[in-house]
Write a protein that holds these residues in place. Structure first.
Motif, short mmCIF file in Angstrom:
data_model
loop_
_atom_site.label_atom_id
_atom_site.label_comp_id
_atom_site.label_asym_id
_atom_site.label_seq_id
_atom_site.Cartn_x
_atom_site.Cartn_y
_atom_site.Cartn_z
N GLU A 88 0.82 -1.21 0.00
CA GLU A 88 0.00 0.00 0.00
C GLU A 88 0.85 1.26 0.00
O GLU A 88 1.90 1.31 0.64
N ILE A 89 0.33 2.26 -0.67
CA ILE A 89 0.84 3.62 -0.58
C ILE A 89 -0.33 4.46 -0.08
O ILE A 89 -1.39 4.49 -0.71
N VAL A 90 -0.17 5.09 1.07
CA VAL A 90 -1.20 5.97 1.60
C VAL A 90 -0.87 7.38 1.12
O VAL A 90 0.23 7.89 1.36
N ALA A 91 -1.81 7.98 0.41
CA ALA A 91 -1.63 9.31 -0.17
C ALA A 91 -2.53 10.29 0.57
O ALA A 91 -3.75 10.19 0.49
N VAL A 92 -1.92 11.23 1.28
CA VAL A 92 -2.66 12.17 2.13
C VAL A 92 -2.59 13.58 1.53
O VAL A 92 -1.51 14.04 1.16
#
Length: 135
Positions: A88-92
């Protein structure tokens, strides 16, 4: 005559972008969503290559990454392609319009391992309990 108008428009946009960059160094100020095209521009990639950034961070397959202030996904998209499809890549980002643009780009690229999240990263509980290998 048309050429001159195009140059004035390009110069005005460049000055707006430069003004934003200088102002954002003095106080927290996200890139306006209407300037997202600058971040997606091939010239921006040539000057500030996402792959170079990811190499410096050391993001590898098998890791969970974080992109804070992701905008339209200049780093999140290539990061998601670098790790495995199950990672996963969490993009905020704080702006819904930027996250909407990110989701459009992810859909167009067929990328499904990015988790867009609207949040102000300065909030104390923005990423409470989360763990990342790179960010």
């Amino acid at each position: 005559m048309k050429t001159r108008s195009v140059w004035w428009l390009a110069g005005g946009l460049a000055l707006a972008w430069l003004g934003w960059r200088l102002s954002s160094r003095r106080r927290q100020m996200p890139c306006p969503a209407w300037l997202a095209w600058i971040l997606e521009n091939p010239l921006t990639e040539a000057v500030a290559a996402a792959e170079v950034t990811l190499d410096r961070i050391g993001l590898q397959p098998g890791e969970r990454g974080l992109d804070v202030g992701c905008g339209p996904g200049r780093i999140a998209l290539p990061a998601a392609q670098r790790v495995s499809p199950t990672d996963e890549i969490v993009a905020v980002d704080v702006q819904p319009a930027m996250l909407a643009r990110l989701q459009e780009r992810l859909a167009a690229a067929g990328v499904r391992n990015v988790i867009p999240r609207q949040s102000d990263i300065a909030a104390p509980d923005a990423l409470a309990g989360e763990q990342f290998d790179a960010g």
